[in-house]
Design an enzyme around this catalytic site. Structure first.
Site: not given
Ligand code: PA5
Length: 412
Positions: A263, A289, A401
């Protein structure tokens, strides 16, 4: 506390290069490096954990992504999975109705605490879990204030006003710490403290590595050295990065790191170029394995990092010298066998010209786990600057989203 060995690479940049990368990270105003100094929060978490000790049999984390993976990693790394100690920690980063139903049917609600964790406070998966379990608690006539706790942004998102309206305690996540960099805030520290993990030690391990990360000396900054390996190998066409701990307890660290790396680095640059390293979470010796054949003879598009623990419990295999098929194992303990398998896998890949790095920690405990979290966060922050992208945003997930919201509207 973490030693790094790397494949031969072209010289690291100069101290000046490193200083300018650190300057670029500082200019982004992110809090992942400073959040570990929040002693007031540490005290609040410890006071809360001490006050509720023995009260709950089950702690349920309702959250997803960076709001869930850290807690799971800490539990799996530091808690004996076979002992039925309480509290049990369940990390529910799913909206799979079957699993939610299974969990709901099995939980003793009167002794369960739900930790609703969301930085933004508007993640659909987490809010839907919250709605469901809130309803279940109310139906069982249990007070929300005793059975729910929020961890969220201090100002924004729907959980803040809800906390006030319903009298639910809420711990803050610093506004400048993003989800995947938040394990060393209340997001990871509170579940850890409830499990009895020494979170002071965890933060002190992180702080020891931060000293190296902030050093603009190339020779001292191991985060930078490791980021250089990842970057140079990616530039050479090996942008699949395999992390392979030789430790069952560290298997989940691979999933936590996969999110961090994917990410943070998978981005479009300002010039419109698509960059990023593709993480693979493997584990030794299990994946010898299943994956090793691909690693050895498949496309040369991967780089490998092994993660080993120098000191492990001493557990003799008890093989008999006089029985031929056992003789090579006689006098050997499991840690030695594990280490020999790591060395053999490493060397066999190196013989084929595959690039291999190794990270070693002296032992696995709260301090070294905190160090590993910070080491990998610091590395990814530096790698982001090397790639010319912002490691701290995630614009590519917004469209999905938005579409989810549209599709839900069609159901009304
Ligand atoms: O790294 C990030 O920002 C995302 O992966 C969030 O952790 C994930 O989308 C969850 O978001 P939130 O903590 O706002 O619910």
């Amino acid at each position: 506390m973490i030693t790094l060995t790397t494949p031969p690479i072209t010289p690291y940049g100069t101290d000046a290069t490193l200083a300018s990368l650190l300057g670029a990270i500082a200019a982004r105003g992110q809090g992942f490096a400073s959040c570990i100094d929040d002693t007031a929060l540490l005290r609040d978490i410890q006071t809360y954990a001490a006050a509720v000790e023995g009260r709950y049999s089950d702690i349920v984390v309702l959250g997803i992504g960076g709001s869930a993976l850290g807690a799971r990693t800490i539990r799996n790394a530091l808690v004996n999975p076979y002992q039925s100690t309480v509290p049990r920690l369940h990390v529910v980063d799913t909206i799979d109705p079957q699993l939610l139903q299974d969990l709901s049917h099995s939980l003793p609600l009167s002794s369960t605490l739900f930790l609703v964790i969301s930085k933004s406070g508007h993640t659909t998966e987490t809010l839907s879990q919250y709605c469901y379990f809130r309803h279940r608690l109310l139906a069982a006539r249990l007070p929300l204030q005793e059975h729910m706790l929020f961890i969220t942004d201090p100002l924004h998102g729907v959980l803040r006003p809800l906390a006030e309206a319903e009298g639910i305690r809420a711990f803050p996540i610093p506004p400048n710490v993003g989800g995947r960099f938040s394990v060393l805030t209340a997001v990871g520290l509170l579940p850890a403290a409830l499990l009895g993990v020494d979170i002071t030690a965890m933060l002190s391990g992180a702080s020891a590595i931060r000293e190296r990360f902030l050093s603009s000396s190339v020779a001292e900054n191991t985060c930078y050295q490791y980021a250089c390996v990842l970057h140079q190998q990616a530039e050479a066409g090996r942008n699949i990065s395999v992390l392979m701990p030789y430790s069952k307890r560290l298997q989940t660290l691979g999933s936590w790191y996969a999110q961090l790396l994917a990410e943070s680095t998978g981005k479009r640059t300002s010039a419109g170029q698509h960059v990023g390293l593709t993480p693979v979470a493997a584990m030794g010796p299990t994946d010898q394995h299943s994956q090793l054949q691909l690693y050895a003879e498949g496309p040369d598009d991967k780089q490998f990092t092994f993660l080993t623990i120098a000191t492990q419990p001493l557990l003799p295999i008890m093989a008999e010298q006089h029985i031929p098929w056992q003789s090579h194992l006689s006098g050997v303990d499991f840690a030695q066998l594990l280490h020999a398998e790591y060395q053999a896998t490493r060397d066999s890949l190196q013989e084929l010209g595959r690039p291999v790095s190794t990270l070693t920690i002296p032992q696995l405990d709260a301090r070294t786990l905190g160090a590993l979290f910070f080491f990998l966060e610091g590395t990814v922050a530096l790698l982001g600057e090397m790639l010319g992208i912002n490691a701290f945003d995630q614009p590519g997930v917004e469209r999905s989203k938005e579409l989810t919201r549209q599709y839900l509207q069609r159901l009304h």
